[in-house]
Design an enzyme around this catalytic site. Structure first.
Site, PDB file in Angstrom:
ATOM      1  N   LYS A  71     -37.749 -13.608  40.368  1.00  0.00           N
ATOM      2  CA  LYS A  71     -37.902 -13.342  38.827  1.00  0.00           C
ATOM      3  C   LYS A  71     -36.606 -12.785  38.306  1.00  0.00           C
ATOM      4  CE  LYS A  71     -40.956 -11.935  35.382  1.00  0.00           C
ATOM      5  NZ  LYS A  71     -40.169 -11.181  34.562  1.00  0.00           N
ATOM      6  N   GLU A 109     -33.998 -19.374  32.357  1.00  0.00           N
ATOM      7  CA  GLU A 109     -33.673 -17.775  32.011  1.00  0.00           C
ATOM      8  C   GLU A 109     -32.096 -17.867  31.951  1.00  0.00           C
ATOM      9  OE1 GLU A 109     -36.358 -15.970  31.995  1.00  0.00           O
ATOM     10  OE2 GLU A 109     -35.794 -13.813  31.838  1.00  0.00           O
ATOM     11  N   CYS A 143     -15.602  26.613  43.650  1.00  0.00           N
ATOM     12  CA  CYS A 143     -15.717  28.125  44.200  1.00  0.00           C
ATOM     13  C   CYS A 143     -14.299  28.239  44.708  1.00  0.00           C
ATOM     14  CB  CYS A 143     -16.747  28.030  45.389  1.00  0.00           C
ATOM     15  SG  CYS A 143     -16.597  29.540  46.344  1.00  0.00           S
ATOM     16  N   TYR A 160      -9.200 -29.453  37.473  1.00  0.00           N
ATOM     17  CA  TYR A 160     -10.349 -29.618  36.699  1.00  0.00           C
ATOM     18  C   TYR A 160      -9.498 -29.291  35.314  1.00  0.00           C
ATOM     19  CZ  TYR A 160     -14.234 -28.115  34.238  1.00  0.00           C
ATOM     20  OH  TYR A 160     -15.114 -28.005  32.877  1.00  0.00           O
ATOM     21  N   ASP A 161      -8.690 -28.197  35.266  1.00  0.00           N
ATOM     22  CA  ASP A 161      -8.054 -28.116  34.095  1.00  0.00           C
ATOM     23  C   ASP A 161      -7.112 -29.123  33.661  1.00  0.00           C
ATOM     24  OD1 ASP A 161      -9.024 -25.561  34.277  1.00  0.00           O
ATOM     25  OD2 ASP A 161      -7.173 -24.522  35.165  1.00  0.00           O
ATOM     26  N   SER A 211     -46.232 -16.464  29.099  1.00  0.00           N
ATOM     27  CA  SER A 211     -45.641 -15.321  29.894  1.00  0.00           C
ATOM     28  C   SER A 211     -46.393 -15.560  31.266  1.00  0.00           C
ATOM     29  CB  SER A 211     -45.988 -13.990  29.107  1.00  0.00           C
ATOM     30  OG  SER A 211     -47.481 -14.155  28.619  1.00  0.00           O
ATOM     31  N   CYS A 270     -16.120  31.510  51.851  1.00  0.00           N
ATOM     32  CA  CYS A 270     -17.363  30.746  51.389  1.00  0.00           C
ATOM     33  C   CYS A 270     -18.291  30.085  52.534  1.00  0.00           C
ATOM     34  CB  CYS A 270     -17.351  29.935  50.123  1.00  0.00           C
ATOM     35  SG  CYS A 270     -18.610  29.109  49.889  1.00  0.00           S
ATOM     36  N   LYS A 294     -44.152  -8.243  41.022  1.00  0.00           N
ATOM     37  CA  LYS A 294     -42.895  -7.214  40.632  1.00  0.00           C
ATOM     38  C   LYS A 294     -42.690  -6.469  41.766  1.00  0.00           C
ATOM     39  CE  LYS A 294     -42.122  -7.270  36.253  1.00  0.00           C
ATOM     40  NZ  LYS A 294     -42.519  -6.849  35.242  1.00  0.00           N
TER      41      LYS A 294
END
Ligand code: 9MJ
Length: 686
Positions: free
Chosen positions: A127, A185, A438, A47-48, A93, A444, A326
């Protein structure tokens, strides 16, 4: 002659033009395989190569450059400000459903308005939590990109969207309508977001709070070169203005067509029959959410049939044919009531937030981690503050930030306790360390099991037969509270334990008896002072010669010892300052634990590996410094290069030239197992 030459040149120019067009077509096709189908046909290198060939031809023939050439993604000049774009077809919306119940109500409304008894077909997709964008293609060429803005007027971000690799500058095929506005989006994958923030951190720059902010910040750059450097991507989920009436009769078929034009569409898109299937999809995506490389905050359901969509129409600014179901929020606001301190099994003292209970991501959260004092200070968290709590997946909830304008006048600063909340020993936080600890290691209760297991281990007191499971039992049954209690165990007590016969009990008692004869270095290592490993224990023993001398050394004196810095010195002095630790040591000695006291430090030439030279190479399973310190403590020299003087070469995975050289020189080669054996029995023959 001249006319002939001229037509030759014309022929050449036509060849170049053809080659350029062919290259652009090829590159666009491979972009589509890579970004849209996620199924590349050629390696990146190929590709390059195509891109480089196109760049070279365009450099020689700048008159042949067109704005839709794949080489023309980044425009030259930064803008002064964004222009305004009016959306002929408004960017709407979505209404939200926050529960299964609300989704069922949506479906019932749809069926009532359509007058259908049977299940409705819905197109479902995740979403995305990014930025809504409109892309305008005229005659298949991208001519404009605009943000949603208020739905009617957005900002012209054409130069920026052109830099997003997944957005085609020219559509594939030739069947597209003359005018096609694609809606979708723009977002930043999590992986790219992490990389971006890491780089920013390394440069000491500001980081982004989340991928959404990072995407928004990146797209609203006046300099498209900055946008080009950000890992943005795009999914199409709808359309705006079209020069034809429709692309197809259903939403899902229209999306398939957009995909064929070369536009990326969510691979999660599905058509579902009826609301119950939608609820299953919602649950499945919620479960899958953590595994996706992008953030989603719910799923979107759209009535698939476009005639039905038209019939349903719109209320205010949202379609009646679509809804966003949601996920429960991952962040919530609550109040920090108090901070408690927990002591881990290695003595780390960590703050835990006690919160006013709040629902986050579907579960009630009452506690959150505060990590450590540095974190508390960095975020300026105080008791009484209103805080954002975040919970993602299985991770422990944490406090993201404080709402400073809601801080009450009596908010209290959080202070590191001076005494361990479990055993009352001193808590110390050496300069430059994030974690407080500690110092009551031997006493302990929070650290008890760990301390005893370490005490008994092979390279410490070497109490044969006293394994981890047995230690758990002895502590759980209340027979042992600290290492000194081990030496008071009786045969009756031991035979009362699970899987402990007369014989094993006697064996353990014998092993305990044998362990009493030890060395100062082993003993120092066994009592488990933080940061005092075997090498440091040996150095201490050699330097001071007696336990009393070490106990009496202050931090300054301790720092005179080679390899002991301020942090280790603080831990050693802190440990011996605790009366409880002193008490356990006194009882151990009373029980008969002894070593040649006051002995002169072993001379270097008496060390088992004295005069031996080691080289480490390849990937080893432990830090090199650690292995090096252990070898040095035994008297060995560790060097960086192999020579005739080298005695051993320790090889890990993928060793390099040092390994080859060692073989040439006939030097003894040790793998990790061989090294382990040597470290365990340095006095053996070698
Ligand atoms: C997102 N954010 O993923 C819509 N969206 O459809 C999807 N947003 C949408 N669809 C109409 N998948 C208005 C917004």
């Amino acid at each position: 002659m001249t006319p002939h030459k001229g037509s030759d040149r014309a022929g050449e120019a036509a060849d170049v033009r053809q080659r350029i067009e062919a290259l652009r077509k090829l590159i666009n096709y491979h972009n589509y395989r890579y970004y849209v189908l996620d199924d590349p046909e050629i390696p990146d290198s190929e590709y390059d190569r195509l891109m480089r060939e196109l760049e070279r031809l365009e450099a020689v023939h700048p008159e042949l450059i067109t704005p839709d050439s794949p080489t023309q993604r980044v425009g030259a000049e930064p803008l002064k400000e964004f222009g305004e774009v009016r959306h002929k077809v408004p960017m709407l919306s979505l209404a939200n459903a926050f529960s299964d119940e609300e989704l069922r109500e949506f479906d019932a409304r749809v069926r009532k308005l359509l007058g259908t008894k049977g299940p409705v077909a819905y197109a479902a997709e995740p979403k995305l939590d990014g930025l809504a964008i409109s892309l305008r293609y005229e005659k298949g060429v991208l001519v404009q990109g605009a943000t949603r803005g208020d739905g009617y007027r957005g900002e012209d971000v054409t130069a920026n969207v052109r830099t997003i690799d997944t957005i085609p500058l020219r559509l594939l095929g030739g069947e597209w309508p003359e005018v096609l506005e694609v809606r979708g989006e723009v977002f930043m994958p999590r992986s790219g977001f992490c990389r971006l923030n890491e780089e920013a951190r390394r440069r000491g720059e500001k980081t982004f709070a989340n991928p959404r902010n990072a995407a928004a910040g990146s797209l609203r750059q006046l300099d498209p070169r900055i946008t080009a450097s950000r890992p943005l991507t795009f999914f199409a989920y709808g359309w705006g203005e079209l020069s034809v009436e429709r692309l197809a009769d259903t939403h899902s078929e229209s999306m398939r067509i957009l995909r064929d034009y070369g536009l990326p569409v969510s691979p999660e898109l599905q058509v579902l029959e009826g609301v119950e299937a939608c609820l299953s999809y919602h649950r499945a995506m919620l479960e899958k959410r953590e595994r996706l490389d992008y953030e989603i905050d719910g799923v979107v359901f759209k009535v698939d049939d476009l005639d039905a969509q038209e019939k349903l129409g719109y209320v205010s600014r949202a379609p009646r044919w679509a809804i966003a179901h949601k996920f429960p929020a991952e962040e919530a606001l609550t109040v920090l009531r108090d901070v408690e301190w927990q002591v881990g099994r290695t003595g780390a003292v960590t703050p835990v937030a006690r919160l006013e209970p709040v629902e986050v991501g579907g579960v009630v959260v009452k506690n959150a981690t505060l990590h450590n004092m540095d974190e508390i200070e960095k975020k300026d968290i105080r008791i009484g503050d209103t805080v954002y709590v975040r919970r993602a997946g299985d991770v422990i909830p944490e406090i993201v930030r404080v709402l400073l304008d809601r801080r009450p006048a009596d908010a209290r600063r959080i202070r590191l306790p001076k005494k361990c909340p479990v055993c009352g020993s001193e808590v110390i936080k050496p300069e430059g360390e994030a974690i407080a600890r500690c110092t009551g290691g031997l006493f302990c209760p929070a650290q008890r099991k760990e301390a005893i297991k370490h005490f008994a281990s092979r390279r410490a007191m070497d109490i044969e037969g006293l394994g981890d499971k047995l230690v758990d039992q002895l502590v759980d049954k209340g027979l042992v509270h600290d290492p000194a209690d081990l030496y008071a165990l009786t045969k009756e007590q031991l035979t009362g334990l699970e899987r402990m016969g007369e014989k094993s009990a006697q064996n353990l008692l014998d092993a305990l008896e044998r362990s009493k004869e030890t060395t100062l270095a082993r003993f120092l290592y066994a009592i488990g002072i933080r940061e005092v490993g075997e090498a440091t224990a040996q150095t201490l023993a050699r330097h001071f010669g007696s336990l009393q001398a070490i106990e009496q050394a202050d931090e300054e004196t301790l720092q005179q010892v080679p390899d002991i810095g301020p942090v280790v010195a603080a831990y050693i002095a802190g440990f011996f300052r605790q009366p409880h630790n002193q008490e356990v040591i006194r009882r151990l000695r009373e029980a008969g634990v002894h070593w040649p006291e006051g002995e002169p430090a072993p001379k270097p030439e008496e060390l088992p590996l004295h005069g031996r030279s080691f080289v480490l190479t390849g990937a080893l399973s432990r830090p090199r410094e650690e292995i090096k310190a252990e070898l040095q403590a035994l008297g060995a020299k560790v060097t960086g290069s192999v020579s005739k003087k080298t005695d051993y070469v320790v090889v890990g995975e993928n060793p390099g030239s040092k390994y080859d050289k060692a073989r040439q020189l006939g030097i003894t080669i040790l793998d990790e197992a061989g090294l382990k054996k040597l470290l365990e029995e340095p006095d053996g023959r070698h």
